[in-house]
Design a protein around this motif. Structure first.
Motif, PDB file in Angstrom:
ATOM      1  N   LEU A 165      14.627  -8.934   4.680  1.00  9.96           N
ATOM      2  CA  LEU A 165      14.560  -7.782   3.779  1.00  9.96           C
ATOM      3  C   LEU A 165      13.325  -6.940   4.054  1.00  9.96           C
ATOM      4  CD1 LEU A 165      15.687  -9.459   0.409  1.00  9.96           C
ATOM      5  CD2 LEU A 165      16.970  -7.805   1.787  1.00  9.96           C
ATOM      6  N   THR A 166      12.233  -7.582   4.503  1.00 10.28           N
ATOM      7  CA  THR A 166      11.024  -6.836   4.850  1.00 10.28           C
ATOM      8  C   THR A 166      11.272  -5.917   6.028  1.00 10.28           C
ATOM      9  OG1 THR A 166       9.599  -8.612   4.019  1.00 10.28           O
ATOM     10  CG2 THR A 166       8.607  -7.050   5.542  1.00 10.28           C
ATOM     11  N   VAL A 167      11.971  -6.427   7.036  1.00  9.03           N
ATOM     12  CA  VAL A 167      12.317  -5.592   8.189  1.00  9.03           C
ATOM     13  C   VAL A 167      13.143  -4.397   7.741  1.00  9.03           C
ATOM     14  CG1 VAL A 167      13.575  -5.531  10.368  1.00  9.03           C
ATOM     15  CG2 VAL A 167      12.182  -7.524   9.793  1.00  9.03           C
TER      16      VAL A 167
ATOM     17  N   ARG B 226      13.463   1.459   6.615  1.00  9.11           N
ATOM     18  CA  ARG B 226      13.786   2.532   5.678  1.00  9.11           C
ATOM     19  C   ARG B 226      12.610   3.462   5.465  1.00  9.11           C
ATOM     20  NH1 ARG B 226      17.136  -0.364   0.700  1.00  9.11           N
ATOM     21  NH2 ARG B 226      19.151  -0.573   1.785  1.00  9.11           N
ATOM     22  N   ARG B 227      11.404   2.859   5.272  1.00 10.21           N
ATOM     23  CA  ARG B 227      10.244   3.689   5.034  1.00 10.21           C
ATOM     24  C   ARG B 227       9.873   4.512   6.258  1.00 10.21           C
ATOM     25  NH1 ARG B 227       8.108  -1.029   2.633  1.00 10.21           N
ATOM     26  NH2 ARG B 227       6.658  -1.298   4.375  1.00 10.21           N
TER      27      ARG B 227
ATOM     28  N   ARG C 166      -1.449   7.925   7.057  1.00  5.77           N
ATOM     29  CA  ARG C 166      -0.190   7.950   6.296  1.00  5.77           C
ATOM     30  C   ARG C 166       0.928   7.259   7.067  1.00  5.77           C
ATOM     31  NH1 ARG C 166      -2.070  13.054   4.588  1.00  5.77           N
ATOM     32  NH2 ARG C 166      -1.039  14.097   6.341  1.00  5.77           N
ATOM     33  N   PHE C 167       0.969   7.491   8.382  1.00  3.56           N
ATOM     34  CA  PHE C 167       2.000   6.845   9.197  1.00  3.56           C
ATOM     35  C   PHE C 167       1.803   5.327   9.211  1.00  3.56           C
ATOM     36  CE2 PHE C 167       3.395   5.141  13.320  1.00  3.56           C
ATOM     37  CZ  PHE C 167       4.737   5.488  13.272  1.00  3.56           C
ATOM     38  N   LEU C 168       0.553   4.888   9.356  1.00  2.00           N
ATOM     39  CA  LEU C 168       0.284   3.453   9.362  1.00  2.00           C
ATOM     40  C   LEU C 168       0.699   2.804   8.052  1.00  2.00           C
ATOM     41  CD1 LEU C 168      -3.239   3.320  11.079  1.00  2.00           C
ATOM     42  CD2 LEU C 168      -1.032   2.736  12.090  1.00  2.00           C
ATOM     43  N   ARG C 169       0.423   3.483   6.934  1.00  3.31           N
ATOM     44  CA  ARG C 169       0.791   2.926   5.629  1.00  3.31           C
ATOM     45  C   ARG C 169       2.303   2.929   5.431  1.00  3.31           C
ATOM     46  NH1 ARG C 169      -3.382   4.640   0.821  1.00  3.31           N
ATOM     47  NH2 ARG C 169      -5.249   3.657   1.702  1.00  3.31           N
ATOM     48  N   ARG C 170       2.946   4.033   5.808  1.00  3.19           N
ATOM     49  CA  ARG C 170       4.392   4.145   5.583  1.00  3.19           C
ATOM     50  C   ARG C 170       5.159   3.095   6.379  1.00  3.19           C
ATOM     51  NH1 ARG C 170       4.880   9.036   7.003  1.00  3.19           N
ATOM     52  NH2 ARG C 170       5.875   8.770   9.050  1.00  3.19           N
ATOM     53  N   THR C 171       4.689   2.804   7.595  1.00  3.35           N
ATOM     54  CA  THR C 171       5.375   1.828   8.448  1.00  3.35           C
ATOM     55  C   THR C 171       4.798   0.424   8.323  1.00  3.35           C
ATOM     56  OG1 THR C 171       3.878   2.402  10.268  1.00  3.35           O
ATOM     57  CG2 THR C 171       5.971   3.614  10.133  1.00  3.35           C
TER      58      THR C 171
ATOM     59  N   ALA D  96       8.105  -9.707  -4.338  1.00  2.22           N
ATOM     60  CA  ALA D  96       7.822  -8.489  -5.101  1.00  2.22           C
ATOM     61  C   ALA D  96       7.889  -7.262  -4.193  1.00  2.22           C
ATOM     62  CB  ALA D  96       6.449  -8.595  -5.756  1.00  2.22           C
ATOM     63  N   GLN D  97       7.340  -7.366  -2.978  1.00  2.00           N
ATOM     64  CA  GLN D  97       7.277  -6.219  -2.088  1.00  2.00           C
ATOM     65  C   GLN D  97       8.672  -5.779  -1.626  1.00  2.00           C
ATOM     66  OE1 GLN D  97       4.907  -8.774  -2.049  1.00  2.00           O
ATOM     67  NE2 GLN D  97       3.727  -7.234  -3.185  1.00  2.00           N
ATOM     68  N   VAL D  98       9.570  -6.737  -1.329  1.00  2.00           N
ATOM     69  CA  VAL D  98      10.906  -6.338  -0.874  1.00  2.00           C
ATOM     70  C   VAL D  98      11.768  -5.846  -2.026  1.00  2.00           C
ATOM     71  CG1 VAL D  98      10.844  -7.917   1.082  1.00  2.00           C
ATOM     72  CG2 VAL D  98      11.837  -8.692  -1.083  1.00  2.00           C
ATOM     73  N   ASN D  99      11.269  -5.985  -3.255  1.00  2.00           N
ATOM     74  CA  ASN D  99      11.951  -5.409  -4.415  1.00  2.00           C
ATOM     75  C   ASN D  99      11.268  -4.124  -4.886  1.00  2.00           C
ATOM     76  OD1 ASN D  99      14.264  -7.215  -5.665  1.00  2.00           O
ATOM     77  ND2 ASN D  99      12.734  -8.611  -4.823  1.00  2.00           N
ATOM     78  N   GLY D 100      10.532  -3.487  -3.988  1.00  2.00           N
ATOM     79  CA  GLY D 100       9.951  -2.186  -4.277  1.00  2.00           C
ATOM     80  C   GLY D 100       8.634  -2.199  -5.027  1.00  2.00           C
ATOM     81  N   LEU D 101       8.042  -3.387  -5.231  1.00  2.00           N
ATOM     82  CA  LEU D 101       6.802  -3.488  -6.012  1.00  2.00           C
ATOM     83  C   LEU D 101       5.606  -3.552  -5.070  1.00  2.00           C
ATOM     84  CD1 LEU D 101       8.080  -6.048  -8.642  1.00  2.00           C
ATOM     85  CD2 LEU D 101       7.674  -3.617  -8.999  1.00  2.00           C
ATOM     86  N   ARG D 102       5.254  -2.430  -4.505  1.00  2.00           N
ATOM     87  CA  ARG D 102       4.085  -2.320  -3.642  1.00  2.00           C
ATOM     88  C   ARG D 102       3.343  -1.052  -4.024  1.00  2.00           C
ATOM     89  NH1 ARG D 102       4.573   0.548   1.161  1.00  2.00           N
ATOM     90  NH2 ARG D 102       3.479  -1.069   2.319  1.00  2.00           N
ATOM     91  N   GLY D 103       2.024  -1.058  -3.755  1.00  2.00           N
ATOM     92  CA  GLY D 103       1.232   0.109  -4.131  1.00  2.00           C
ATOM     93  C   GLY D 103       0.973   0.139  -5.625  1.00  2.00           C
ATOM     94  N   ASP D 104       1.027   1.322  -6.207  1.00  2.00           N
ATOM     95  CA  ASP D 104       0.701   1.509  -7.623  1.00  2.00           C
ATOM     96  C   ASP D 104       1.947   1.255  -8.478  1.00  2.00           C
ATOM     97  OD1 ASP D 104      -0.679   2.076  -9.894  1.00  2.00           O
ATOM     98  OD2 ASP D 104      -0.717   4.248  -9.614  1.00  2.00           O
TER      99      ASP D 104
END
Length: 492
Positions: free
Chosen positions: A481-483, A488-489, A387-392, A445-453
């Motif tokens: 923005l990725t940084v 944040r996560r 979970r930590f690896l995914r969150r970061t 897409a990812q830096v606009n919150g579109l990651r995962g499901d």
């Protein structure tokens, strides 16, 4: 995307299919397993012509001649470093103002505002940098004289270049071989204007005409009935003009993507073109406004800069994070055993598969599950380390090796597994079009919150927007923005 049924309309020479249908829609070169390419010699010639058109070469030579003549006028026998720096700055400002661009209308007056902006910017930057930063003093005077005299002589020489180019287009047929795709009267009127006014540099060699609102009888050109991509390759067309504002956008968009990837210039007659205002990116052929699409990102010189930066940053990044990867690997080993890394087949540039590497955050039941099941949040098999690896996003760091190998880029659409690519390509318009650039470690897409499901349709729109608007600056913004997103996560 489902295609509508094809009907046909008979004209005097051949049966012409009505849009949408095979003449406009062909198997795109970015589809998985399908790659349409010209012969090597054809590709080389097109790339050279795309980057260095005859007009561009003449305009650059005219400016170099003006700079050389200016040295004689101001009495400078030798080219000093200060004068050389001022001359180089003037050329750079002219290039930034796009005075060397290819264009349809050869108008000295159209370029005059760009000329004034370029000269003003060059003089202003030289005065500020030379006077305030390097304190050059009186040694700047010959350099300023060189810039101003060269600018004046350049204006005169450019008028001569345009006249030479007009004569070459009118009398010697110099211009882009052009395929026109259009609907009835609009297409035939535009094609007739090209034939009557060759000074605009478009030489029609084929016409796709649906017959809506008119027919193709009075245009003495071959009517194209085959798929567009092979037609462009066989006719050696350097430009494709879309004069079909009443054709569904998805049809023209797919076709424009295809031919642009082949290196052809794409010009589009916009909807409600009668109200269209001249501006950046808008050409005008007589009374017809034509929007010129920028070249495909992978065909621009700055793309090689992107590739170099990708490799350099990835190599340095791997060296810096190697201790962190070692610690993370030990944590994965303690939590769930071997293997520490896992590999997975993903789809990359032009639909080609490659092996992606990640730190393992869970243990799938079998390989089939790994390749075909969607990863979801709160999976019970994910432990605290996972979970930590995914969150970061630490589990993604081994992909830096994919970037060094050339499989991926730092920024681009995220890669997906072949089974999902096939599924999403059938249900989401232009999903496969994402593969016309390399996939990335992060993306818009990812830096606009579109990651995962999250919504696949939203991801597709963001990814295609990124490709259409790509620049080095956009890549830099996405990395910053990725940084921010990772920090944040990591706090939650």
């Amino acid at each position: 995307m489902q295609q509508a049924e094809t009907t046909a309309l008979t004209v005097s020479r051949v049966a012409v299919p009505v849009f949408p249908g095979p003449p406009l829609v062909a198997s795109p070169p970015f589809s998985t397993g399908t790659k349409v390419e010209a012969r090597p010699a054809t590709r080389l010639l097109r790339r050279l012509d795309e980057r260095f058109s005859g007009l561009t070469v003449l305009l650059v030579l005219a400016d170099l001649l003006a700079l050389a003549a200016a040295l004689i006028v101001i009495g400078e026998v030798t080219l000093t470093p200060v004068v050389a720096a001022a001359a180089g700055l003037l050329l750079c400002c002219r290039a930034s103002a796009r005075v060397y661009r290819s264009r349809l209308r050869l108008s000295w007056f159209d370029d005059l505002p760009r000329e004034l902006v370029a000269v003003t910017a060059a003089v202003g930057m030289f005065v500020v940098v030379g006077g305030l930063v390097f304190d050059l003093g009186r040694s700047m005077v010959p350099a300023l004289q060189e810039v101003l005299v060269a600018a004046l002589l350049g204006l005169l020489l450019r008028a001569g270049v345009f006249q030479i180019a007009r004569v070459a287009r009118r009398r010697f047929g110099h211009g882009d071989r052009t395929v026109v795709i259009g609907t009835g009267k609009l297409a035939t009127d535009l094609t007739q204007s090209m034939l009557e006014h060759p000074e605009f540099g478009l030489r029609p060699v084929g016409l796709v005409c649906t017959g809506r609102g008119g027919d193709c009888d009075h245009i003495d050109l071959p009517v194209i009935t085959e798929p567009l991509v092979p037609a462009v390759l066989r006719s050696r067309a350097a430009s494709v003009v879309f004069a079909c504002p009443d054709v569904p956008d998805e049809e023209t968009l797919d076709a424009a993507i295809q031919v642009r990837r082949l290196g052809a210039t794409v010009l589009i007659v916009p909807r409600m073109f009668e109200l269209y205002h001249d501006g950046a990116g808008v050409e005008r052929l007589r009374s017809f406004p034509l929007v010129r699409l920028p070249s495909d990102p992978t065909r621009r010189p700055t793309w090689w800069v992107k590739r170099f930066l990708d490799s350099a940053i990835a190599l340095v990044g791997l060296a810096l994070i190697s201790p962190l990867l070692l610690v993370a690997g030990i944590a994965v080993l303690i939590e769930s055993g071997r293997p520490i890394f896992f590999s997975q087949l993903r789809v990359g540039l032009d639909g080609e598969p490659f092996t992606l590497f990640k730190l393992r955050s869970l243990r799938p039941a079998n390989d089939a599950e790994q390749q075909t099941l969607w990863s979801v949040a709160h999976d019970p098999r994910v432990g605290p380390v996972g979970r930590f690896l995914r969150r970061t996003s630490l589990d993604e760091l081994p992909q830096l090796w994919n970037i060094v190998r050339g499989d991926m880029s730092l920024v681009g659409p995220r890669p997906e597994r072949p089974s999902f690519v096939e599924q999403f390509s059938e249900t989401h318009d232009r999903y496969a079009a994402r593969h016309r650039v390399p996939t990335g470690l992060t993306g818009l897409a990812q830096v606009n919150g579109l990651r995962g499901d999250t919504s696949i349709a939203d991801r597709v729109r963001h990814d295609n927007y990124y490709i259409a608007n790509w620049s080095l600056w956009l890549d830099a913004r996405i990395l910053l923005l990725t940084v921010r997103e990772v920090l944040r996560r990591g706090q939650h």
